[in-house]
Design a protein around this motif. Structure first.
Motif, mmCIF file in Angstrom:
data_model
loop_
_atom_site.group_PDB
_atom_site.id
_atom_site.type_symbol
_atom_site.label_atom_id
_atom_site.label_comp_id
_atom_site.label_asym_id
_atom_site.label_seq_id
_atom_site.Cartn_x
_atom_site.Cartn_y
_atom_site.Cartn_z
ATOM 1 N N MET A 192 49.111 -7.473 40.647
ATOM 2 C CA MET A 192 47.169 -8.219 40.677
ATOM 3 C C MET A 192 46.607 -7.453 39.562
ATOM 4 S SD MET A 192 45.482 -5.497 42.353
ATOM 5 C CE MET A 192 43.652 -6.662 42.261
ATOM 6 N N HIS A 193 45.820 -8.114 39.624
ATOM 7 C CA HIS A 193 44.529 -7.325 38.117
ATOM 8 C C HIS A 193 42.972 -7.088 38.521
ATOM 9 C CE1 HIS A 193 48.168 -8.154 35.935
ATOM 10 N NE2 HIS A 193 47.704 -8.811 36.660
ATOM 11 N N THR A 194 42.601 -6.058 39.286
ATOM 12 C CA THR A 194 41.569 -5.781 38.890
ATOM 13 C C THR A 194 40.392 -6.585 37.945
ATOM 14 O OG1 THR A 194 40.973 -4.495 40.836
ATOM 15 C CG2 THR A 194 38.849 -4.605 39.932
ATOM 16 N N HIS A 195 40.626 -5.908 36.793
ATOM 17 C CA HIS A 195 39.783 -6.285 35.768
ATOM 18 C C HIS A 195 41.307 -7.694 34.589
ATOM 19 C CE1 HIS A 195 36.812 -2.891 35.889
ATOM 20 N NE2 HIS A 195 36.834 -3.362 37.099
ATOM 21 N N ALA A 196 41.632 -8.472 35.366
ATOM 22 C CA ALA A 196 42.397 -9.691 34.543
ATOM 23 C C ALA A 196 42.062 -9.158 33.222
ATOM 24 C CB ALA A 196 43.186 -10.613 35.442
ATOM 25 N N THR A 197 40.846 -9.772 32.927
ATOM 26 C CA THR A 197 40.217 -9.757 31.284
ATOM 27 C C THR A 197 40.214 -8.977 30.490
ATOM 28 O OG1 THR A 197 37.955 -9.210 31.679
ATOM 29 C CG2 THR A 197 38.465 -11.716 32.527
ATOM 30 N N GLU A 198 40.514 -7.513 30.599
ATOM 31 C CA GLU A 198 40.880 -6.396 29.533
ATOM 32 C C GLU A 198 41.843 -7.461 28.771
ATOM 33 O OE1 GLU A 198 39.926 -2.548 32.387
ATOM 34 O OE2 GLU A 198 41.694 -3.856 32.322
ATOM 35 N N ALA A 199 42.167 -6.343 27.229
ATOM 36 C CA ALA A 199 42.861 -7.712 25.987
ATOM 37 C C ALA A 199 42.928 -6.488 25.579
ATOM 38 C CB ALA A 199 42.528 -8.744 25.730
ATOM 39 N N TYR A 200 44.014 -6.700 24.193
ATOM 40 C CA TYR A 200 44.674 -5.656 23.299
ATOM 41 C C TYR A 200 43.275 -5.991 21.622
ATOM 42 C CZ TYR A 200 47.376 -4.709 27.604
ATOM 43 O OH TYR A 200 47.189 -3.601 28.418
ATOM 44 N N THR A 201 43.985 -5.619 20.999
ATOM 45 C CA THR A 201 43.271 -5.371 19.674
ATOM 46 C C THR A 201 44.399 -6.490 19.768
ATOM 47 O OG1 THR A 201 42.848 -2.895 19.405
ATOM 48 C CG2 THR A 201 43.458 -3.975 17.596
ATOM 49 N N MET A 202 43.889 -7.215 18.156
ATOM 50 C CA MET A 202 44.172 -8.708 18.530
ATOM 51 C C MET A 202 45.249 -8.547 16.898
ATOM 52 S SD MET A 202 41.638 -11.399 18.449
ATOM 53 C CE MET A 202 40.024 -10.850 18.827
ATOM 54 N N ALA A 203 46.041 -8.486 16.741
ATOM 55 C CA ALA A 203 47.571 -8.797 15.094
ATOM 56 C C ALA A 203 48.327 -9.524 15.225
ATOM 57 C CB ALA A 203 47.865 -7.205 15.888
ATOM 58 N N GLY A 204 49.020 -10.107 14.438
ATOM 59 C CA GLY A 204 49.424 -10.624 13.816
ATOM 60 C C GLY A 204 49.279 -12.063 14.182
ATOM 61 N N ASN A 205 50.518 -13.208 15.364
ATOM 62 C CA ASN A 205 49.558 -13.702 15.945
ATOM 63 C C ASN A 205 49.115 -14.232 16.895
ATOM 64 O OD1 ASN A 205 50.498 -15.972 13.285
ATOM 65 N ND2 ASN A 205 53.047 -15.291 14.489
ATOM 66 N N ASP A 206 48.853 -12.978 17.950
ATOM 67 C CA ASP A 206 48.184 -12.943 18.949
ATOM 68 C C ASP A 206 46.341 -12.589 19.287
ATOM 69 O OD1 ASP A 206 50.634 -12.800 20.612
ATOM 70 O OD2 ASP A 206 50.498 -10.140 19.611
ATOM 71 N N ALA A 209 40.286 -15.937 22.142
ATOM 72 C CA ALA A 209 38.686 -15.745 21.547
ATOM 73 C C ALA A 209 38.240 -14.661 22.787
ATOM 74 C CB ALA A 209 37.770 -17.175 22.004
ATOM 75 N N GLU A 210 37.518 -13.464 22.131
ATOM 76 C CA GLU A 210 37.058 -13.053 23.480
ATOM 77 C C GLU A 210 35.691 -13.078 24.200
ATOM 78 O OE1 GLU A 210 37.649 -8.854 20.939
ATOM 79 O OE2 GLU A 210 35.651 -9.516 19.900
ATOM 80 N N THR A 211 35.815 -12.874 25.697
ATOM 81 C CA THR A 211 34.566 -13.066 26.469
ATOM 82 C C THR A 211 33.715 -11.589 26.059
ATOM 83 O OG1 THR A 211 36.256 -11.669 27.982
ATOM 84 C CG2 THR A 211 35.983 -14.780 28.096
ATOM 85 N N ASP A 212 34.233 -11.239 25.685
ATOM 86 C CA ASP A 212 34.023 -9.420 25.583
ATOM 87 C C ASP A 212 34.722 -8.611 24.077
ATOM 88 O OD1 ASP A 212 31.397 -7.213 25.223
ATOM 89 O OD2 ASP A 212 31.444 -7.230 27.572
ATOM 90 N N SER A 213 34.168 -7.449 23.767
ATOM 91 C CA SER A 213 34.778 -6.359 23.043
ATOM 92 C C SER A 213 36.179 -6.243 24.140
ATOM 93 C CB SER A 213 34.871 -5.532 22.780
ATOM 94 O OG SER A 213 34.719 -4.219 22.332
ATOM 95 N N CYS A 214 37.661 -6.247 23.490
ATOM 96 C CA CYS A 214 38.502 -6.861 23.791
ATOM 97 C C CYS A 214 39.349 -7.114 24.803
ATOM 98 C CB CYS A 214 39.113 -5.270 23.545
ATOM 99 S SG CYS A 214 40.048 -4.814 21.469
ATOM 100 N N ARG A 215 38.391 -8.178 25.566
ATOM 101 C CA ARG A 215 38.675 -9.036 26.490
ATOM 102 C C ARG A 215 38.552 -10.555 26.540
ATOM 103 N NH1 ARG A 215 35.059 -4.538 29.489
ATOM 104 N NH2 ARG A 215 36.196 -3.470 30.263
ATOM 105 N N THR A 216 39.166 -10.977 27.592
ATOM 106 C CA THR A 216 39.383 -12.713 26.822
ATOM 107 C C THR A 216 39.622 -13.262 28.093
ATOM 108 O OG1 THR A 216 40.535 -14.688 26.232
ATOM 109 C CG2 THR A 216 41.798 -12.570 26.051
#
Length: 401
Positions: A192-206, A209-216
């Motif tokens: 599970m993920h208490t902070h599921a929207t955490e994301a990584y630095t965009m690169a290449g094809n990844d 759309a951000e919901t916040d800085s490095c979050r989607t």
């Protein structure tokens, strides 16, 4: 009837609110009274001084006004911005790298009607950008032991508690006593993920759309993707896995741990066969000058996100009788990861908060890389973690009678 308890940040907000109301009332009333203006100003200054003194009590004497203000403000910031659930850039991350730990914000919140904790931590989102500016790349850093790390027997721990001592050699030599039900009885592992929207630095094809800085909220690019990669790896090893894809941190980040606590409790009630609970996050390492770092190593010649295990305790005052079982488990998994690549695991982060890990004796918070890592680096780290953890979990599975 129990006396209602409020966390320090809440008390501070209430105090400042009351101060504002009282000062406004006095000011409004004073303007109508035939009193010397000097007396009016003195009385207002005295009241304000008392209130400020109460709020700054506990800060070191001798600091200048700016340092006191900085301390007061930073005490309101959780891990994501100041560095901690009690996060204030813990040395556990790196002795030379100020950091913001995404897993953790301020103090335990209590329900004023019952005195029972609602959750382990209070969170607010990062107030500084979690990713590099202008689509750039993060600075690479392989994070290992520092001057605060205790090591022995191949186990390394950064101890952020106040009253708990750690013997890493004893952890390395410990015998795990937890058990895991066979897969035939139902799900064994909950991801599970208490902070599921955490994301990584965009690169290449990844790109997302951000919901916040490095979050989607896009499950293809946030922690849900990492959870799916782990799930597939565990299932390849024969485990039965349940992946909770609830976005506990969206649309509101604050209160994530309260919501995830309730969610995990319900899942454990519905699936009593579950023994292992993995709360999967990514970290955030941001230096004072704004530099964003990625925690990276190489495995089989490919850049791979490092993995940090966070273990909660009862040092913060909340009931958590099985925290040492979780620490033993983390130590054995760290050894397995190090067998794949010595720099794959970061030191275990032992914390005063319990992070909802009191629900089972096989509960861990897993930080896969940082906001500076790319998604592909994180996927590699997640797979290697699952391989290592699975090898340990196999030793705990009960044989069917």
């Amino acid at each position: 009837m129990k006396k209602a308890k409020f966390s320090p940040p809440l008390r501070r907000v209430l105090a400042l609110g009351c101060a504002s109301a009282v000062l406004w009332g006095l000011y409004s009333g004073a303007k109508k009274l035939p009193l010397p203006s000097l007396w009016q100003e003195a009385e207002l200054d005295t009241l304000a001084g008392v209130l400020v003194a109460q709020e700054t009590a506990g800060f070191e004497a001798g600091g200048d006004e700016q340092s006191i203000w900085d301390a007061l403000v930073s005490s309101e910031l959780p891990a994501d911005s100041a560095g901690e659930d009690e996060d204030a850039a813990p040395a556990a991350l790196s002795s030379s790298l100020p950091a913001a730990d995404s897993a953790v914000p301020e103090t335990a919140a209590e329900d004023p009607t019952s005195g029972e904790p609602e959750s382990d931590v209070l969170e607010q989102p990062e107030e500084t950008p979690a990713g590099p500016e202008d689509g750039g790349t993060a600075a690479a850093r392989t994070i290992g032991a520092n001057s605060e790390t205790v090591s022995g027997g191949g186990v390394s721990v950064n101890n952020s508690t106040k009253d708990i001592s750690v013997d890493p050699t004893a952890l390395a030599n410990s015998t795990l006593t937890q058990t895991i039900a066979p897969a035939s009885e139902g799900p064994q592992i909950l991801i599970m993920h208490t902070h599921a929207t955490e994301a990584y630095t965009m690169a290449g094809n990844d790109q997302y759309a951000e919901t916040d800085s490095c979050r989607t909220s896009d499950a293809n690019y946030n922690m849900l993707r990492i959870g799916e990669e782990m799930k597939a790896e565990f299932e390849a090893q024969g485990f039965s896995v349940l992946h909770d894809t609830t976005l506990y941190d969206y649309p509101s980040y604050t209160g994530s741990y309260t919501r995830s606590l309730a969610g995990v409790k319900q899942i454990l009630t519905d699936h009593p066969s579950i023994s292992v609970v993995l709360d999967v996050h990514r970290d955030a390492l941001i230096a004072e000058d704004g530099t964003v770092y990625k925690a990276v190593t190489e495995v089989t010649g490919l850049p791979t996100a490092q993995v940090m295990l966070v273990v909660g305790t009862n040092d913060g005052g909340l009931e958590h009788p099985n925290w040492l079982d979780n620490l033993d488990l983390a130590a054995h998994i760290q050894l397995q990861m190090a067998a794949l690549e010595p720099t794959l695991p970061r030191p275990i982060n032992l914390r005063a908060q319990r992070f909802n890990q009191h629900l089972t004796p096989c509960s861990l918070l897993v930080e896969v890389g940082t906001s500076g890592n790319t998604l592909q680096e994180a996927i590699r780290g997640a797979k290697y973690f699952a391989q290592s953890a699975g090898a340990v979990f196999q030793t705990l599975v009960l044989r069917e009678s």
